[in-house]
Design a protein around this motif. Structure first.
Motif, PDB file in Angstrom:
ATOM      1  N   LEU A  49      -3.292   4.414 -17.833  1.00 31.99           N
ATOM      2  CA  LEU A  49      -2.659   3.739 -16.699  1.00 31.99           C
ATOM      3  C   LEU A  49      -3.670   3.531 -15.579  1.00 31.99           C
ATOM      4  N   ASP A  50      -3.564   2.385 -14.923  1.00 33.29           N
ATOM      5  CA  ASP A  50      -4.374   2.093 -13.740  1.00 33.29           C
ATOM      6  C   ASP A  50      -3.488   2.227 -12.517  1.00 33.29           C
ATOM      7  N   PHE A  51      -4.039   2.815 -11.458  1.00 30.36           N
ATOM      8  CA  PHE A  51      -3.282   3.011 -10.232  1.00 30.36           C
ATOM      9  C   PHE A  51      -3.948   2.227  -9.119  1.00 30.36           C
ATOM     10  N   CYS A  52      -3.126   1.515  -8.355  1.00 28.76           N
ATOM     11  CA  CYS A  52      -3.651   0.588  -7.356  1.00 28.76           C
ATOM     12  C   CYS A  52      -3.926   1.232  -6.001  1.00 28.76           C
ATOM     13  N   GLY A  53      -3.331   2.335  -5.717  1.00 20.81           N
ATOM     14  CA  GLY A  53      -3.512   2.941  -4.401  1.00 20.81           C
ATOM     15  C   GLY A  53      -3.414   4.450  -4.487  1.00 20.81           C
ATOM     16  N   ASP A  54      -3.388   5.051  -3.316  1.00 22.50           N
ATOM     17  CA  ASP A  54      -3.283   6.508  -3.239  1.00 22.50           C
ATOM     18  C   ASP A  54      -1.806   6.871  -3.100  1.00 22.50           C
ATOM     19  N   TYR A  55      -1.191   7.208  -4.208  1.00 23.63           N
ATOM     20  CA  TYR A  55       0.223   7.524  -4.223  1.00 23.63           C
ATOM     21  C   TYR A  55       0.423   8.961  -4.701  1.00 23.63           C
ATOM     22  N   THR A  56       1.557   9.495  -4.353  1.00 23.88           N
ATOM     23  CA  THR A  56       1.922  10.826  -4.845  1.00 23.88           C
ATOM     24  C   THR A  56       3.245  10.709  -5.586  1.00 23.88           C
ATOM     25  N   CYS A  62       4.024  16.394 -13.149  1.00 25.31           N
ATOM     26  CA  CYS A  62       3.640  14.992 -13.294  1.00 25.31           C
ATOM     27  C   CYS A  62       4.069  14.486 -14.665  1.00 25.31           C
ATOM     28  N   GLU A  63       5.329  14.171 -14.793  1.00 21.22           N
ATOM     29  CA  GLU A  63       5.871  13.640 -16.042  1.00 21.22           C
ATOM     30  C   GLU A  63       5.554  12.149 -16.127  1.00 21.22           C
ATOM     31  N   LEU A  64       5.478  11.638 -17.334  1.00 23.37           N
ATOM     32  CA  LEU A  64       5.121  10.239 -17.565  1.00 23.37           C
ATOM     33  C   LEU A  64       6.057   9.253 -16.849  1.00 23.37           C
ATOM     34  N   PRO A  65       7.391   9.439 -16.864  1.00 30.01           N
ATOM     35  CA  PRO A  65       8.245   8.476 -16.157  1.00 30.01           C
ATOM     36  C   PRO A  65       7.991   8.416 -14.642  1.00 30.01           C
ATOM     37  N   SER A  66       7.531   9.517 -14.061  1.00 28.84           N
ATOM     38  CA  SER A  66       7.264   9.494 -12.617  1.00 28.84           C
ATOM     39  C   SER A  66       5.979   8.751 -12.290  1.00 28.84           C
ATOM     40  N   LEU A  67       5.128   8.500 -13.281  1.00 25.19           N
ATOM     41  CA  LEU A  67       3.892   7.744 -13.064  1.00 25.19           C
ATOM     42  C   LEU A  67       4.100   6.231 -13.165  1.00 25.19           C
ATOM     43  N   PRO A  69       6.265   4.056 -11.715  1.00 21.63           N
ATOM     44  CA  PRO A  69       6.338   3.271 -10.474  1.00 21.63           C
ATOM     45  C   PRO A  69       5.011   3.230  -9.700  1.00 21.63           C
ATOM     46  N   LEU A  70       4.121   4.168  -9.945  1.00 21.03           N
ATOM     47  CA  LEU A  70       2.845   4.220  -9.228  1.00 21.03           C
ATOM     48  C   LEU A  70       1.769   3.358  -9.869  1.00 21.03           C
ATOM     49  N   SER A  71       1.991   2.928 -11.101  1.00 23.74           N
ATOM     50  CA  SER A  71       0.974   2.200 -11.857  1.00 23.74           C
ATOM     51  C   SER A  71       1.066   0.701 -11.612  1.00 23.74           C
ATOM     52  N   CYS A  72      -0.106   0.063 -11.637  1.00 25.53           N
ATOM     53  CA  CYS A  72      -0.134  -1.395 -11.530  1.00 25.53           C
ATOM     54  C   CYS A  72      -0.582  -2.030 -12.845  1.00 25.53           C
ATOM     55  N   SER A  73      -0.650  -1.247 -13.913  1.00 34.79           N
ATOM     56  CA  SER A  73      -1.045  -1.782 -15.214  1.00 34.79           C
ATOM     57  C   SER A  73       0.195  -2.100 -16.049  1.00 34.79           C
ATOM     58  N   ASP A  74      -0.049  -2.681 -17.218  1.00 39.83           N
ATOM     59  CA  ASP A  74       1.044  -3.026 -18.124  1.00 39.83           C
ATOM     60  C   ASP A  74       1.677  -1.739 -18.652  1.00 39.83           C
ATOM     61  N   LEU A  75       2.972  -1.583 -18.468  1.00 38.37           N
ATOM     62  CA  LEU A  75       3.667  -0.354 -18.841  1.00 38.37           C
ATOM     63  C   LEU A  75       4.280  -0.403 -20.232  1.00 38.37           C
ATOM     64  N   TYR A  76       4.252  -1.554 -20.871  1.00 33.57           N
ATOM     65  CA  TYR A  76       4.911  -1.686 -22.169  1.00 33.57           C
ATOM     66  C   TYR A  76       4.384  -0.701 -23.216  1.00 33.57           C
ATOM     67  N   PRO A  77       3.056  -0.564 -23.412  1.00 34.67           N
ATOM     68  CA  PRO A  77       2.587   0.400 -24.421  1.00 34.67           C
ATOM     69  C   PRO A  77       2.964   1.847 -24.075  1.00 34.67           C
ATOM     70  N   GLN A 143      14.888   9.849 -14.390  1.00 37.01           N
ATOM     71  CA  GLN A 143      15.051   9.165 -13.110  1.00 37.01           C
ATOM     72  C   GLN A 143      13.767   9.335 -12.300  1.00 37.01           C
ATOM     73  N   THR A 144      13.500   8.401 -11.443  1.00 32.59           N
ATOM     74  CA  THR A 144      12.319   8.491 -10.580  1.00 32.59           C
ATOM     75  C   THR A 144      12.689   8.239  -9.131  1.00 32.59           C
ATOM     76  N   SER A 145      13.762   8.848  -8.687  1.00 33.25           N
ATOM     77  CA  SER A 145      14.229   8.605  -7.328  1.00 33.25           C
ATOM     78  C   SER A 145      13.503   9.445  -6.293  1.00 33.25           C
ATOM     79  N   GLY A 146      12.993  10.611  -6.686  1.00 31.62           N
ATOM     80  CA  GLY A 146      12.307  11.484  -5.747  1.00 31.62           C
ATOM     81  C   GLY A 146      13.250  12.360  -4.938  1.00 31.62           C
ATOM     82  N   SER A 147      14.477  12.487  -5.360  1.00 37.43           N
ATOM     83  CA  SER A 147      15.453  13.273  -4.612  1.00 37.43           C
ATOM     84  C   SER A 147      15.222  14.771  -4.825  1.00 37.43           C
TER      85      SER A 147
END
Length: 183
Positions: A49-56, A62-67, A69-77, A143-147
């Motif tokens: 995965l490629d990340f476009c900015g400094d995100y947390t 750090c589970e895969l589904p939580s990454l 929304p932070l990625s700017c690469s193709d998520l299909y694979p 879920q990736t809501s961050g609650s």
């Protein structure tokens, strides 16, 4: 553990012959091997995965589904590998657990005395509780809501359930040994 409960309820007189040290070691190695294999298949997509900015990530782990929304690469694979992993490990293990619990429930319902049914059910109740905690919290990790609730489920999934599982299992073993020894 599901097979152990199956042997203890459905074949109590043959328990020591069915659950021997060789089988326990084999099941432990298989469990560890599948765990490492599942982790490996989930680490590979995260590394690509490629990340476009400094995100947390809003989760404890750090589970895969939580990454995603932070990625700017193709998520299909990555998404395809994650779905395959969930189907293989999640549904596969839940099928095996359900397959072992079906004869257990049948055997418990076939016990004529209430005290016998109660004792047999108490043997399986801790394992069933752990299974519900594990799978229940795993579904919330999608879920990736961050609650705050998601944070609690993340800690429960990654720390509490694996910590409590051997504790319940060893307490049941000690209790069974004390009952077999007598006063």
């Amino acid at each position: 553990m599901a097979y152990d409960r199956f042997a203890a309820i459905c074949h109590p007189l043959l328990y020591d012959q069915v659950i021997n040290s060789l089988l326990c070691k084999g099941l432990a190695w298989a469990s560890w091997g599948l765990g490492f294999l599942a982790a490996f298949f989930n680490i590979l997509p995260a590394m690509n995965l490629d990340f476009c900015g400094d995100y947390t990530t809003p989760q404890y782990s750090c589970e895969l589904p939580s990454l995603f929304p932070l990625s700017c690469s193709d998520l299909y694979p990555s998404f395809t590998i994650m779905v395959f992993s969930i189907l293989l490990y999640g549904l596969g293990t839940s099928f095996l657990i359900s397959f072992s619990f079906a004869p257990i429930v049948s055997t418990i319902l076939g016990i004529s005395s209430f005290s016998g049914r109660s004792k047999a059910f108490s043997t399986c109740s801790s394992h069933f509780t752990i299974v519900l905690l594990f799978y229940g919290s795993a579904f919330h990790l999608m879920q990736t809501s961050g609650s705050a609730v998601e944070f609690i489920f993340s800690v429960q999934y990654s720390m509490v359930t694996p910590l409590v599982n051997p504790l319940f299992y060893s307490l049941k073993k000690m209790k069974r040994k004390q009952l077999c020894k007598g006063p």
